[in-house]
Design a protein around this motif. Structure first.
Motif, PDB file in Angstrom:
ATOM      1  N   ILE A 147      48.190  34.731  52.048  1.00 52.39           N
ATOM      2  CA  ILE A 147      48.707  35.383  50.846  1.00 52.39           C
ATOM      3  C   ILE A 147      49.103  36.827  51.141  1.00 52.39           C
ATOM      4  O   ILE A 147      50.142  37.317  50.671  1.00 52.39           O
ATOM      5  CB  ILE A 147      47.660  35.336  49.723  1.00 52.39           C
ATOM      6  CG1 ILE A 147      47.328  33.884  49.354  1.00 52.39           C
ATOM      7  CG2 ILE A 147      48.150  36.097  48.506  1.00 52.39           C
ATOM      8  CD1 ILE A 147      48.510  33.076  48.866  1.00 52.39           C
ATOM      9  N   VAL A 154      48.475  38.137  40.348  1.00 52.07           N
ATOM     10  CA  VAL A 154      47.716  36.987  40.836  1.00 52.07           C
ATOM     11  C   VAL A 154      46.515  37.527  41.603  1.00 52.07           C
ATOM     12  O   VAL A 154      46.666  38.335  42.525  1.00 52.07           O
ATOM     13  CB  VAL A 154      48.560  36.082  41.754  1.00 52.07           C
ATOM     14  CG1 VAL A 154      47.781  34.823  42.125  1.00 52.07           C
ATOM     15  CG2 VAL A 154      49.884  35.714  41.090  1.00 52.07           C
ATOM     16  N   VAL A 203      41.543  31.346  41.783  1.00 51.47           N
ATOM     17  CA  VAL A 203      42.800  32.049  41.535  1.00 51.47           C
ATOM     18  C   VAL A 203      42.966  32.259  40.039  1.00 51.47           C
ATOM     19  O   VAL A 203      42.779  31.326  39.249  1.00 51.47           O
ATOM     20  CB  VAL A 203      44.008  31.250  42.074  1.00 51.47           C
ATOM     21  CG1 VAL A 203      45.301  32.050  41.869  1.00 51.47           C
ATOM     22  CG2 VAL A 203      43.828  30.900  43.540  1.00 51.47           C
ATOM     23  N   LYS A 251      52.847  29.972  39.188  1.00 51.33           N
ATOM     24  CA  LYS A 251      52.214  28.721  39.629  1.00 51.33           C
ATOM     25  C   LYS A 251      53.078  28.034  40.683  1.00 51.33           C
ATOM     26  O   LYS A 251      52.571  27.583  41.721  1.00 51.33           O
ATOM     27  CB  LYS A 251      52.017  27.776  38.445  1.00 51.33           C
ATOM     28  CG  LYS A 251      50.868  28.090  37.523  1.00 51.33           C
ATOM     29  CD  LYS A 251      50.796  27.018  36.434  1.00 51.33           C
ATOM     30  CE  LYS A 251      49.678  27.248  35.463  1.00 51.33           C
ATOM     31  NZ  LYS A 251      49.639  26.217  34.411  1.00 51.33           N
ATOM     32  N   LEU A 272      52.794  29.876  43.977  1.00 49.34           N
ATOM     33  CA  LEU A 272      51.491  29.716  44.624  1.00 49.34           C
ATOM     34  C   LEU A 272      51.326  28.327  45.229  1.00 49.34           C
ATOM     35  O   LEU A 272      50.901  28.188  46.383  1.00 49.34           O
ATOM     36  CB  LEU A 272      50.377  29.976  43.611  1.00 49.34           C
ATOM     37  CG  LEU A 272      48.962  29.757  44.137  1.00 49.34           C
ATOM     38  CD1 LEU A 272      48.640  30.758  45.229  1.00 49.34           C
ATOM     39  CD2 LEU A 272      47.941  29.818  43.015  1.00 49.34           C
ATOM     40  N   GLN A 322      53.336  28.060  48.369  1.00 47.33           N
ATOM     41  CA  GLN A 322      52.730  28.782  49.498  1.00 47.33           C
ATOM     42  C   GLN A 322      51.576  27.980  50.107  1.00 47.33           C
ATOM     43  O   GLN A 322      51.480  27.836  51.328  1.00 47.33           O
ATOM     44  CB  GLN A 322      52.205  30.143  49.034  1.00 47.33           C
ATOM     45  CG  GLN A 322      53.270  31.147  48.663  1.00 47.33           C
ATOM     46  CD  GLN A 322      52.631  32.379  48.055  1.00 47.33           C
ATOM     47  OE1 GLN A 322      51.799  33.033  48.671  1.00 47.33           O
ATOM     48  NE2 GLN A 322      53.009  32.705  46.828  1.00 47.33           N
TER      49      GLN A 322
END
Length: 345
Positions: free
Chosen positions: A22, A50, A61, A75, A78, A81
């Protein structure tokens, strides 16, 4: 302003494994890191924040955003990722607002095609009717969802893991980016200018669409049109509508725009008159050199606000130079509205 929240637990993914992934993403996209420690990582983005936290052997999270549209965008980002490195974890993500599953994502809605006007500058002005409440001077870019020719609109929906499930195969949507040229909140209309490409999918859709047909719209974002300082701007035809919005929204702005078009008719694109900003058109044969022109103009010490809109490869080159010269990321807007392949679609 009230916030919209969403959270999920990731018991099977250690925070120590999630944190570097991240953090690298945040650094790559120049996001603001509010906190970074062995127990938590807090990221601020255009759409909201986030926060990643140590939670037992796993992670937790929490997303906070101004409204549900932006929660959905975060969302999607994320899940994408995590899916890149931990696909099984991404598949098993479950959010506390699971009631959204199987529904239309909050950042997507339908509008109806109203009309199209052929402009003498090589553009088509398209007017849509519907909910335009989410558009403002702070968010002027959006995606238009076009169904394959001859097929009904295949609507996306929210999957079990909270991410958007887009139609695939023969139902795959064309999703070009456009700029809201004019928004009439009273009458519920959105106008945008589409640069016409012979054989282009969006061009063909605009020429053939009939009044009342549904079209998909995504929540606007990607920057606004307020510029607080002197501007040094470069744009090809895809950026002309945004240039028009900037000139109209900033009466005290100073600086210049150099515009690049394939054909002389592009110089007839209707731009607001502005006493403080010089607008000029480069010769058509310089369009492939737009990034080179922009890079040469970047002052080593204190450059004016750089505004660049062209194809993605050009934008990437300009962005790389801006970063290498260690200029403030807030001092530039550099966007690639299209790729070479997209121009023919």
């Amino acid at each position: 302003m009230s916030e919209t929240h969403a959270s999920t637990d990731l018991p099977q993914l250690a925070f120590a494994s999630l944190r570097p992934m991240i953090r690298a993403h945040a650094e790559e996209h120049e996001l603001t890191i509010l906190r970074d420690s062995s127990s938590g990582l807090h990221i601020d983005t255009y759409y909201g924040s986030v926060e990643f936290m140590l939670s037992g052997a796993g992670a937790r999270v929490e997303i906070r955003a101004p409204h549900a549209d932006y929660v959905q965008i975060l969302k999607d980002s994320l899940v994408d990722q995590i899916n890149a490195d931990f696909p099984l974890v991404a598949q098993d993500i479950r959010w506390n607002d699971a009631a959204q599953v199987a529904k239309l994502p909050a950042n997507i809605w339908a509008m109806k095609f109203a009309s199209v006007e052929v402009m003498d500058s090589g553009f088509l002005r398209v007017v849509l009717r519907g909910d335009v409440s989410r558009f403002s001077d702070d968010a002027i870019h959006f995606r238009l969802g076009i169904a394959p020719q001859g097929r009904p609109m295949p609507w996306p929906q929210v999957g079990d893991n909270g991410s958007t499930l887009w139609p695939e195969g023969e139902d795959r949507l064309h999703l070009p980016v456009y700029t809201a040229r004019h928004v009439d909140q009273t009458n519920g209309t959105l106008s945008f200018d589409l640069f016409a490409h012979a054989g282009g999918r969006a061009t063909q859709w605009a020429q053939r669409a009939t009044a009342g047909v549904d079209v998909l719209i995504t929540s606007p974002g990607g920057g606004g049109c307020k510029i607080p300082e002197t501007i040094n701007g470069f744009a090809d035809e895809t950026g002309f509508p945004a240039v028009a919005r900037i000139l109209k929204a900033n009466p005290d702005l100073t600086g210049r725009f150099i515009l690049y078009g394939d054909k002389p008719c592009a110089q007839r694109y209707p731009l607001p008159k502005h006493s403080g900003v010089e607008v000029s058109f480069a010769p058509p044969d310089r369009k492939p050199l737009m990034a080179e022109d922009a890079i040469k103009s970047i002052d080593e010490t204190s450059p004016p606000f750089l505004w660049f809109a062209g194809n993605r490869a050009q934008a990437s080159a300009v962005r790389t130079t801006w970063r290498k010269r260690d200029h403030d990321r807030e001092g530039a807007y550099i966007s690639g509205f299209w790729g070479e392949r997209a121009q023919t679609q």
